[in-house]
Design an enzyme around this catalytic site. Structure first.
Site, PDB file in Angstrom:
ATOM      1  N   VAL A  44       0.832  -1.218   0.000  1.00  0.00           N
ATOM      2  CA  VAL A  44       0.000   0.000   0.000  1.00  0.00           C
ATOM      3  C   VAL A  44       0.861   1.260   0.000  1.00  0.00           C
ATOM      4  O   VAL A  44       0.333   2.366   0.101  1.00  0.00           O
ATOM      5  CB  VAL A  44      -0.966   0.024   1.207  1.00  0.00           C
ATOM      6  CG1 VAL A  44      -1.974  -1.096   1.114  1.00  0.00           C
ATOM      7  CG2 VAL A  44      -0.217   0.002   2.519  1.00  0.00           C
ATOM      8  N   LEU A  46       3.499   4.129   1.362  1.00  0.00           N
ATOM      9  CA  LEU A  46       3.602   4.794   2.666  1.00  0.00           C
ATOM     10  C   LEU A  46       2.263   5.413   3.027  1.00  0.00           C
ATOM     11  O   LEU A  46       2.096   6.630   3.053  1.00  0.00           O
ATOM     12  CB  LEU A  46       4.698   5.861   2.644  1.00  0.00           C
ATOM     13  CG  LEU A  46       6.127   5.352   2.597  1.00  0.00           C
ATOM     14  CD1 LEU A  46       7.115   6.501   2.641  1.00  0.00           C
ATOM     15  CD2 LEU A  46       6.404   4.379   3.727  1.00  0.00           C
ATOM     16  N   HIS A  47       1.293   4.566   3.264  1.00  0.00           N
ATOM     17  CA  HIS A  47      -0.047   5.011   3.622  1.00  0.00           C
ATOM     18  C   HIS A  47      -0.438   4.395   4.952  1.00  0.00           C
ATOM     19  O   HIS A  47       0.014   3.314   5.312  1.00  0.00           O
ATOM     20  CB  HIS A  47      -1.060   4.620   2.542  1.00  0.00           C
ATOM     21  CG  HIS A  47      -0.797   5.324   1.261  1.00  0.00           C
ATOM     22  ND1 HIS A  47      -1.125   6.635   1.061  1.00  0.00           N
ATOM     23  CD2 HIS A  47      -0.196   4.910   0.119  1.00  0.00           C
ATOM     24  CE1 HIS A  47      -0.758   7.003  -0.161  1.00  0.00           C
ATOM     25  NE2 HIS A  47      -0.181   5.974  -0.753  1.00  0.00           N
ATOM     26  N   ALA A  48      -1.301   5.069   5.686  1.00  0.00           N
ATOM     27  CA  ALA A  48      -1.896   4.617   6.937  1.00  0.00           C
ATOM     28  C   ALA A  48      -0.903   3.933   7.879  1.00  0.00           C
ATOM     29  O   ALA A  48      -0.026   4.588   8.427  1.00  0.00           O
ATOM     30  CB  ALA A  48      -3.098   3.735   6.651  1.00  0.00           C
ATOM     31  N   PRO A 105       1.754   1.795   7.502  1.00  0.00           N
ATOM     32  CA  PRO A 105       3.195   1.933   7.255  1.00  0.00           C
ATOM     33  C   PRO A 105       3.718   3.346   7.557  1.00  0.00           C
ATOM     34  O   PRO A 105       4.792   3.495   8.134  1.00  0.00           O
ATOM     35  CB  PRO A 105       3.344   1.588   5.767  1.00  0.00           C
ATOM     36  CG  PRO A 105       2.196   0.687   5.490  1.00  0.00           C
ATOM     37  CD  PRO A 105       1.068   1.225   6.326  1.00  0.00           C
TER      38      PRO A 105
END
Length: 92
Positions: free
Chosen positions: A12, A14-16, A18
């Site tokens: 995913v 560098l979202h949410a 991570p």
């Protein structure tokens, strides 16, 4: 200044979750680490790796190259710690 480039391994990007893990790890480092997305071999504007919102704004997706940088004492250790985290599959 110490710099290192690595690829984003999380599916995913560098979202949410991570981004939260990266920001938390960056905040624990002895040196302030900055992060930039690399496009066509050139690093863009660097942001504070301790900021989840700044990390999300980078729009770094799976497989994107990013550049980490830091100055001062223990810059290498701080950058290497984040580079290894980002290069790991944080979705597992």
């Amino acid at each position: 200044m110490y710099q290192r480039r690595t690829l984003v391994a999380s599916s995913v990007g560098l979202h949410a979750r991570p981004a939260g893990l990266v920001a938390k790890t960056a905040a624990a480092q002895p040196a302030e680490v900055r992060i930039a997305k690399v496009t066509d071999g050139t690093a863009g504007d660097a942001v504070d790796a301790r900021s989840v919102l700044s990390l999300l704004a980078l729009g770094a997706a799976h497989g994107d190259e990013i550049e980490l940088s830091a100055d001062g004492d223990q810059a290498r250790e701080a950058v290497d710690a984040l580079a290894e985290l980002i290069a790991a599959d944080l979705d597992a």
